[in-house]
Design an enzyme around this catalytic site. Structure first.
Site, PDB file in Angstrom:
ATOM      1  N   GLU A 261       1.073  -0.688  -0.415  1.00 17.63           N
ATOM      2  CA  GLU A 261       0.033  -0.011   0.204  1.00 17.63           C
ATOM      3  C   GLU A 261       0.627   0.960   0.159  1.00 17.63           C
ATOM      4  O   GLU A 261      -0.381   2.176  -0.567  1.00 17.63           O
ATOM      5  CB  GLU A 261      -0.774  -0.379   1.427  1.00 17.63           C
ATOM      6  N   TRP A 264       1.971   1.595  -3.703  1.00 20.09           N
ATOM      7  CA  TRP A 264       0.752   2.614  -4.764  1.00 20.09           C
ATOM      8  C   TRP A 264       1.229   3.892  -3.756  1.00 20.09           C
ATOM      9  O   TRP A 264       0.827   4.726  -5.098  1.00 20.09           O
ATOM     10  CB  TRP A 264      -0.457   2.020  -4.208  1.00 20.09           C
ATOM     11  N   TRP A 292     -21.092  11.592 -20.451  1.00 20.63           N
ATOM     12  CA  TRP A 292     -21.355  11.608 -19.641  1.00 20.63           C
ATOM     13  C   TRP A 292     -22.512  11.994 -19.030  1.00 20.63           C
ATOM     14  O   TRP A 292     -23.034  12.750 -19.575  1.00 20.63           O
ATOM     15  CB  TRP A 292     -20.780  12.234 -18.262  1.00 20.63           C
ATOM     16  N   ASN A 327     -11.177   1.979   3.149  1.00 21.48           N
ATOM     17  CA  ASN A 327     -10.593   1.634   1.264  1.00 21.48           C
ATOM     18  C   ASN A 327     -11.544   1.367   0.263  1.00 21.48           C
ATOM     19  O   ASN A 327     -11.328   0.948  -1.390  1.00 21.48           O
ATOM     20  CB  ASN A 327      -9.054   1.384   0.993  1.00 21.48           C
ATOM     21  N   TRP A 345     -15.992  10.753 -13.241  1.00 21.84           N
ATOM     22  CA  TRP A 345     -15.074  11.032 -12.423  1.00 21.84           C
ATOM     23  C   TRP A 345     -14.709  12.073 -11.324  1.00 21.84           C
ATOM     24  O   TRP A 345     -14.582  12.155 -10.120  1.00 21.84           O
ATOM     25  CB  TRP A 345     -13.637   9.994 -12.220  1.00 21.84           C
ATOM     26  N   TRP A 368      -9.200   7.217  -8.170  1.00 20.83           N
ATOM     27  CA  TRP A 368     -10.516   7.440  -9.066  1.00 20.83           C
ATOM     28  C   TRP A 368     -10.865   7.810 -10.254  1.00 20.83           C
ATOM     29  O   TRP A 368     -11.366   6.766 -11.081  1.00 20.83           O
ATOM     30  CB  TRP A 368     -10.794   9.212  -9.134  1.00 20.83           C
TER      31      TRP A 368
END
Length: 439
Positions: A261, A264, A292, A327, A345, A368
């Site tokens: 993590e 990341w 969208w 998360n 988004w 996102w």
């Protein structure tokens, strides 16, 4: 006219601690007394929508704690409220600044701000020296063999682990050896929240011993009903915990999921540095033409946790009530907004930016875009989470759902689904195909 004090200045930003602070360490060794500085930046504060934004309270609390530590060493932190440009101009008038130190910040606004301050200081012959402190590896430190940045996580992680020398990269900077080099001064006044235009947040901030969690992290992290994650995102965001300390603990844990993590986190910071356009546009530009729907009423239902999908609503209500969301549920709620409701988004990213106390632009944008299928190494656009299946997998006893959606058990009180899953999935696939066909 009295002679100005000769000083080095260390500018705190997202590194609100004295211990193991890279830029502060170098400032304290610069040969001049170090004046600590924090700026409540009105260019940032004026954009906040809530006058009880918990991050302002968190930051001010951290500064008070910093100042209490500094006063033990006969020093204090000078706190400015205004634009960074005005603050530094005042400091140049008040002090004979010999050197200025701070730590890197990778966000697009921060890069522009720092260039502006460096230019102001340069007019007085002062260099703004910046250092790596917020991540373990940054910028160009982990690159492909051809010198280009990675855009896929797994090979990046492999190279990251190959490059890591724990005794070097995770070693703390011994700032405490040099605390006697702080400028000796009477305490400065720290402005109150009201002076800053805010009021105290009623939210509670996580203050916990995270080390006990990371040993079982892989077994507990995906269950939102459990208290099984570290909850130190806000501490890493504002640097009240050193990333090197966190990395050391993760590296030496028996199980390495938590370390992944942190990798990341480095990965997304690197992506934002190399591809700053991705903060506001699709990383994969072929997704810029998705049609969208962006229906305001659907967006409002999502924000308020009234979509009729209990795992989504539980997540949004947890966010609204606590400033934090589990998360796994962040992924579910993000996917639902983009795929089920066909809402851009960026609308969701902006709402998380408003509400999350641990908001970090690089990680939030990366997450996102992953959920929307528009990012680097993202979930394929045709992967559409089923909220029901996600619930059965990660909250099988509905403990999380019932905590945050107490009316769920009463079919007459709980909202009806605002869209049918099967219909929404097909609509999303069609919309993405249309968008890709236009690129």
């Amino acid at each position: 006219m009295p002679e100005k004090q000769q000083v080095s200045i260390f500018w705190f930003r997202r590194d609100l601690r004295l211990e193991d602070n890279t830029g502060l360490y170098h400032a304290l060794k610069s040969g001049y007394p170090v004046l600590p500085l924090f700026i409540f930046d009105t260019l940032i504060l004026d954009k906040l929508q809530d006058n009880d934004d918990p991050r302002v309270t968190f930051i001010r609390n951290a500064i008070i704690k910093l100042d209490q530590e500094l006063q033990k060493h006969g020093s204090s932190i000078i706190v400015k409220h205004g634009t960074p440009q005005a603050a530094w101009t005042e400091l140049l008038n008040d002090y004979d600044i010999k050197a200025a130190f701070t730590n890197h910040d990778f966000e697009p606004y921060a890069k522009t701000r720092d260039e502006s301050i460096a230019d102001i200081l340069k007019t007085k012959g002062v260099e703004l020296r910046t250092f790596k402190d917020h991540v373990i590896f940054e910028k160009n430190e982990v690159l492909k063999e051809d010198g280009k940045p990675y855009t896929v996580f797994t090979p990046y992680k492999r190279k990251w682990l190959e490059k890591l020398n724990p005794d070097f990269h995770l070693k703390a900077y011994p700032t405490e050896k040099y605390y006697n080099n702080f400028l000796q001064t009477s305490p400065f006044v720290i402005p109150g929240l009201e002076q800053l235009g805010f009021q105290s947040s009623l939210l509670t901030f996580p203050d916990r011993e995270y080390k006990e969690v990371i040993e079982e992290y892989s077994n507990t992290r995906d269950s939102p009903a459990l208290d099984g994650t570290s909850r130190i995102g806000v501490n890493l965001r504002f640097g009240t915990i050193s990333i090197r300390e966190a990395g050391y603990d993760a590296f030496h844990a028996k199980e390495k999921t938590w370390l992944s993590e942190l990798i990341w986190r480095d990965f997304y910071a690197m992506i934002l540095w190399h591809f700053p356009y991705s903060a506001k546009s699709s990383f994969r530009k072929e997704f810029d033409n998705i049609p969208w729907l962006n229906r305001e009423e659907d967006y409002k239902a999502w924000c308020e946790g009234n979509t009729g999908y209990p795992i989504v609503d539980a997540g949004m209500r947890q966010l609204n009530a606590t400033g934090w969301m589990h998360n796994r549920v962040r992924m579910i709620t993000a996917s639902f907004l983009c795929k089920h409701l066909l809402i851009d988004w960026r609308w969701g990213e902006a709402y998380f930016a408003r509400k999350l106390i641990d908001y970090d632009q690089a990680s939030n944008v990366g997450g996102w875009q992953w959920a929307a299928g528009t990012g680097n190494d993202a979930a394929p656009y045709f992967r559409v989470f089923s909220p029901d299946l996600q619930t059965k997998k990660f909250d099988p006893k509905l403990e999380y759902v019932k905590k945050w959606v107490p009316e769920f058990s009463d079919p007459f009180k709980y909202a009806q689904p605002i869209v049918d899953h099967k219909f929404a999935r097909q609509r999303a696939l069609n919309a993405y195909k249309v968008g890709l066909a236009k690129s």
